[in-house]
Scaffold this motif. Structure first.
Motif, PDB file in Angstrom:
ATOM      1  N   MET A   1       0.840  -1.175   0.000  1.00 47.68           N
ATOM      2  CA  MET A   1       0.000   0.000   0.000  1.00 47.68           C
ATOM      3  C   MET A   1       0.886   1.240   0.000  1.00 47.68           C
ATOM      4  SD  MET A   1      -2.764   1.056   2.847  1.00 47.68           S
ATOM      5  CE  MET A   1      -3.012   2.746   3.220  1.00 47.68           C
ATOM      6  N   TRP A   2       0.568   2.171  -0.889  1.00 54.20           N
ATOM      7  CA  TRP A   2       1.307   3.429  -0.967  1.00 54.20           C
ATOM      8  C   TRP A   2       0.601   4.497  -0.145  1.00 54.20           C
ATOM      9  CZ3 TRP A   2       6.057   3.664  -2.791  1.00 54.20           C
ATOM     10  CH2 TRP A   2       6.480   2.676  -3.697  1.00 54.20           C
ATOM     11  N   TYR A   3       1.373   5.340   0.485  1.00 52.16           N
ATOM     12  CA  TYR A   3       0.847   6.448   1.272  1.00 52.16           C
ATOM     13  C   TYR A   3       1.024   7.742   0.475  1.00 52.16           C
ATOM     14  CZ  TYR A   3       0.714   2.926   4.854  1.00 52.16           C
ATOM     15  OH  TYR A   3       0.433   1.783   5.548  1.00 52.16           O
ATOM     16  N   PRO A   4       0.315   8.814   0.845  1.00 47.07           N
ATOM     17  CA  PRO A   4       0.413  10.062   0.069  1.00 47.07           C
ATOM     18  C   PRO A   4       1.856  10.558  -0.048  1.00 47.07           C
ATOM     19  CG  PRO A   4      -1.402  10.184   1.618  1.00 47.07           C
ATOM     20  CD  PRO A   4      -0.639   8.919   1.941  1.00 47.07           C
ATOM     21  N   GLN A   5       2.171  11.059  -1.218  1.00 43.41           N
ATOM     22  CA  GLN A   5       3.532  11.526  -1.476  1.00 43.41           C
ATOM     23  C   GLN A   5       3.756  12.913  -0.897  1.00 43.41           C
ATOM     24  OE1 GLN A   5       3.594  11.258  -5.737  1.00 43.41           O
ATOM     25  NE2 GLN A   5       3.138  13.408  -6.013  1.00 43.41           N
ATOM     26  N   LYS A   6       5.018  13.199  -0.633  1.00 39.78           N
ATOM     27  CA  LYS A   6       5.433  14.506  -0.140  1.00 39.78           C
ATOM     28  C   LYS A   6       6.427  15.073  -1.150  1.00 39.78           C
ATOM     29  CE  LYS A   6       8.541  14.959   3.219  1.00 39.78           C
ATOM     30  NZ  LYS A   6       9.184  14.926   4.535  1.00 39.78           N
ATOM     31  N   VAL A   7       6.171  16.265  -1.628  1.00 43.74           N
ATOM     32  CA  VAL A   7       7.088  16.916  -2.561  1.00 43.74           C
ATOM     33  C   VAL A   7       8.227  17.517  -1.755  1.00 43.74           C
ATOM     34  CG1 VAL A   7       7.343  18.742  -4.288  1.00 43.74           C
ATOM     35  CG2 VAL A   7       5.241  17.398  -4.200  1.00 43.74           C
ATOM     36  N   THR A   8       9.460  17.100  -2.057  1.00 42.61           N
ATOM     37  CA  THR A   8      10.621  17.606  -1.329  1.00 42.61           C
ATOM     38  C   THR A   8      11.381  18.667  -2.112  1.00 42.61           C
ATOM     39  OG1 THR A   8      12.008  15.791  -2.129  1.00 42.61           O
ATOM     40  CG2 THR A   8      10.895  15.472  -0.009  1.00 42.61           C
ATOM     41  N   LEU A   9      11.211  18.698  -3.420  1.00 41.99           N
ATOM     42  CA  LEU A   9      11.789  19.747  -4.266  1.00 41.99           C
ATOM     43  C   LEU A   9      10.692  20.158  -5.241  1.00 41.99           C
ATOM     44  CD1 LEU A   9      14.216  21.487  -5.050  1.00 41.99           C
ATOM     45  CD2 LEU A   9      14.927  19.675  -6.578  1.00 41.99           C
ATOM     46  N   ALA A  10      10.126  21.344  -5.004  1.00 40.49           N
ATOM     47  CA  ALA A  10       8.956  21.804  -5.750  1.00 40.49           C
ATOM     48  C   ALA A  10       9.248  21.985  -7.232  1.00 40.49           C
ATOM     49  CB  ALA A  10       8.450  23.111  -5.156  1.00 40.49           C
ATOM     50  N   PRO A  11       8.211  21.791  -8.052  1.00 42.66           N
ATOM     51  CA  PRO A  11       8.374  21.966  -9.495  1.00 42.66           C
ATOM     52  C   PRO A  11       8.309  23.436  -9.890  1.00 42.66           C
ATOM     53  CG  PRO A  11       6.125  21.393  -9.012  1.00 42.66           C
ATOM     54  CD  PRO A  11       6.876  21.337  -7.698  1.00 42.66           C
ATOM     55  N   THR A  12       8.799  23.711 -11.068  1.00 41.46           N
ATOM     56  CA  THR A  12       8.570  25.020 -11.668  1.00 41.46           C
ATOM     57  C   THR A  12       7.422  24.840 -12.651  1.00 41.46           C
ATOM     58  OG1 THR A  12      10.196  24.562 -13.384  1.00 41.46           O
ATOM     59  CG2 THR A  12      10.971  25.772 -11.451  1.00 41.46           C
TER      60      THR A  12
ATOM     61  N   GLY B   1       5.875  -2.995  -7.709  1.00 40.42           N
ATOM     62  CA  GLY B   1       5.418  -3.509  -8.990  1.00 40.42           C
ATOM     63  C   GLY B   1       4.652  -2.468  -9.789  1.00 40.42           C
ATOM     64  N   ARG B   2       4.094  -1.476  -9.122  1.00 37.73           N
ATOM     65  CA  ARG B   2       3.443  -0.332  -9.788  1.00 37.73           C
ATOM     66  C   ARG B   2       3.593   0.872  -8.875  1.00 37.73           C
ATOM     67  NH1 ARG B   2      -1.572   2.565 -10.969  1.00 37.73           N
ATOM     68  NH2 ARG B   2      -1.584   3.014 -13.204  1.00 37.73           N
ATOM     69  N   LEU B   3       4.389   1.817  -9.325  1.00 40.39           N
ATOM     70  CA  LEU B   3       4.612   3.017  -8.523  1.00 40.39           C
ATOM     71  C   LEU B   3       3.380   3.912  -8.591  1.00 40.39           C
ATOM     72  CD1 LEU B   3       8.327   3.861  -9.413  1.00 40.39           C
ATOM     73  CD2 LEU B   3       7.432   2.439  -7.573  1.00 40.39           C
ATOM     74  N   PRO B   4       3.125   4.691  -7.540  1.00 45.64           N
ATOM     75  CA  PRO B   4       1.914   5.512  -7.500  1.00 45.64           C
ATOM     76  C   PRO B   4       1.994   6.776  -8.343  1.00 45.64           C
ATOM     77  CG  PRO B   4       3.199   5.897  -5.541  1.00 45.64           C
ATOM     78  CD  PRO B   4       3.886   4.785  -6.300  1.00 45.64           C
ATOM     79  N   MET B   5       3.150   7.045  -8.951  1.00 46.61           N
ATOM     80  CA  MET B   5       3.290   8.229  -9.789  1.00 46.61           C
ATOM     81  C   MET B   5       4.144   7.899 -10.998  1.00 46.61           C
ATOM     82  SD  MET B   5       5.466   8.124  -7.228  1.00 46.61           S
ATOM     83  CE  MET B   5       7.160   8.235  -6.824  1.00 46.61           C
ATOM     84  N   ALA B   6       3.867   8.607 -12.079  1.00 45.26           N
ATOM     85  CA  ALA B   6       4.637   8.463 -13.314  1.00 45.26           C
ATOM     86  C   ALA B   6       4.326   9.690 -14.149  1.00 45.26           C
ATOM     87  CB  ALA B   6       4.245   7.184 -14.052  1.00 45.26           C
ATOM     88  N   PRO B   7       5.192  10.117 -15.020  1.00 42.49           N
ATOM     89  CA  PRO B   7       6.458   9.497 -15.376  1.00 42.49           C
ATOM     90  C   PRO B   7       7.520   9.691 -14.303  1.00 42.49           C
ATOM     91  CG  PRO B   7       6.156  11.540 -16.591  1.00 42.49           C
ATOM     92  CD  PRO B   7       4.893  11.309 -15.821  1.00 42.49           C
ATOM     93  N   VAL B   8       8.409   8.700 -14.212  1.00 41.87           N
ATOM     94  CA  VAL B   8       9.540   8.748 -13.280  1.00 41.87           C
ATOM     95  C   VAL B   8      10.800   8.933 -14.109  1.00 41.87           C
ATOM     96  CG1 VAL B   8      10.851   7.466 -11.553  1.00 41.87           C
ATOM     97  CG2 VAL B   8       8.359   7.265 -11.613  1.00 41.87           C
ATOM     98  N   GLN B   9      11.616   9.903 -13.714  1.00 39.27           N
ATOM     99  CA  GLN B   9      12.877  10.139 -14.405  1.00 39.27           C
ATOM    100  C   GLN B   9      14.006   9.325 -13.785  1.00 39.27           C
ATOM    101  OE1 GLN B   9      13.761  14.339 -14.805  1.00 39.27           O
ATOM    102  NE2 GLN B   9      11.595  14.816 -15.090  1.00 39.27           N
ATOM    103  N   SER B  10      14.047   9.270 -12.450  1.00 44.50           N
ATOM    104  CA  SER B  10      15.109   8.521 -11.778  1.00 44.50           C
ATOM    105  C   SER B  10      14.727   8.275 -10.322  1.00 44.50           C
ATOM    106  CB  SER B  10      16.434   9.296 -11.836  1.00 44.50           C
ATOM    107  OG  SER B  10      16.317  10.520 -11.121  1.00 44.50           O
ATOM    108  N   VAL B  11      15.410   7.318  -9.728  1.00 46.02           N
ATOM    109  CA  VAL B  11      15.245   7.016  -8.307  1.00 46.02           C
ATOM    110  C   VAL B  11      16.452   7.572  -7.570  1.00 46.02           C
ATOM    111  CG1 VAL B  11      15.145   5.166  -6.591  1.00 46.02           C
ATOM    112  CG2 VAL B  11      13.845   4.970  -8.718  1.00 46.02           C
ATOM    113  N   THR B  12      16.197   8.390  -6.570  1.00 50.18           N
ATOM    114  CA  THR B  12      17.266   8.970  -5.759  1.00 50.18           C
ATOM    115  C   THR B  12      17.699   7.996  -4.679  1.00 50.18           C
ATOM    116  OG1 THR B  12      16.315  11.149  -6.168  1.00 50.18           O
ATOM    117  CG2 THR B  12      17.912  10.980  -4.380  1.00 50.18           C
ATOM    118  N   SER B  13      16.721   7.390  -3.978  1.00 53.82           N
ATOM    119  CA  SER B  13      17.055   6.414  -2.937  1.00 53.82           C
ATOM    120  C   SER B  13      15.846   5.562  -2.580  1.00 53.82           C
ATOM    121  CB  SER B  13      17.574   7.114  -1.676  1.00 53.82           C
ATOM    122  OG  SER B  13      16.533   7.829  -1.044  1.00 53.82           O
ATOM    123  N   ILE B  14      16.148   4.394  -2.045  1.00 55.55           N
ATOM    124  CA  ILE B  14      15.145   3.513  -1.461  1.00 55.55           C
ATOM    125  C   ILE B  14      15.649   3.190  -0.057  1.00 55.55           C
ATOM    126  CG2 ILE B  14      13.950   1.305  -1.588  1.00 55.55           C
ATOM    127  CD1 ILE B  14      14.471   1.326  -4.639  1.00 55.55           C
ATOM    128  N   ALA B  15      14.960   3.722   0.935  1.00 54.79           N
ATOM    129  CA  ALA B  15      15.384   3.551   2.334  1.00 54.79           C
ATOM    130  C   ALA B  15      14.382   2.668   3.075  1.00 54.79           C
ATOM    131  CB  ALA B  15      15.498   4.911   3.009  1.00 54.79           C
TER     132      ALA B  15
END
Length: 180
Positions: A1-12, A70-84
């Motif tokens: 189960m995915w939880y709501p995402q948090k934006v850590t670097l805002a978009p322009t 197996g299915r990420l809750p957001m796309a398109p994904v450019q890259s993965v920074t980390s999996i902790a």
């Protein structure tokens, strides 16, 4: 189960004030603040309508288990920074970049273990944190056009009580919607 995402670097915003003013045939600078607000509102509306981030941004999202990858809750994904994650001994740990592979196919995104690797075992009851860069590197022209239509209609009808007509808007965005 995915939880709501948090934006850590805002978009322009992917549409400039000049582009929005050009769409509305506005030659003065009196409404620049209004256009900035309309652009932000249009981006927010289209992101919610399409269930996908438009502009490049960094997000952090948590899940319960690696099988959720197996299915990420957001796309398109450019890259993965980390999996902790929290290891079974209670220490904080990360998955090494070479231990996983991202499958970022447009509006579908997933992450799987690299060949010959397997997911680590997280501490029971803990959450896994994925940090990723998401959004389009270049906004599809039809999405940008839909945003400009939304902005123009909102600008023209900002004092009108009539409901907006989004038929062209819907037609431009229907191929960019991501199912839940």
């Amino acid at each position: 189960m995915w939880y709501p995402q948090k934006v850590t670097l805002a978009p322009t915003d992917p549409v400039s004030v000049e582009e929005a003013k050009h769409q509305c045939v506005v030659l003065h600078n009196d409404d620049d603040a209004l256009f900035q607000a309309l652009i932000a509102a249009a981006r927010d509306y289209v992101e919610r309508y399409c269930n996908t981030p438009l502009a490049t941004q960094t997000v952090e999202v948590k899940c319960d288990a690696f099988c959720d990858f197996g299915r990420l809750p957001m796309a398109p994904v450019q890259s993965v920074t980390s999996i902790a994650y929290v290891a079974t001994d209670g220490t904080d740990a990360t998955v090494a970049p070479g231990d996983f592979e991202g499958l970022f196919d447009g509006l579908e995104a997933s992450i799987k273990p690299a060949y010959g690797k397997q997911w680590p075992v997280p501490r029971n009851g803990s959450r896994i944190t994925l940090t990723a860069v998401v959004g389009y590197t270049a906004l599809p022209p039809s999405v940008k056009h839909a945003m400009l239509l939304w902005i123009a209609e909102a600008y023209e009808k900002r004092e009108n009580d009539a409901p907006p007509s989004w038929t062209a808007f819907d037609a431009l965005l229907c191929n960019h919607r991501r199912g839940a």
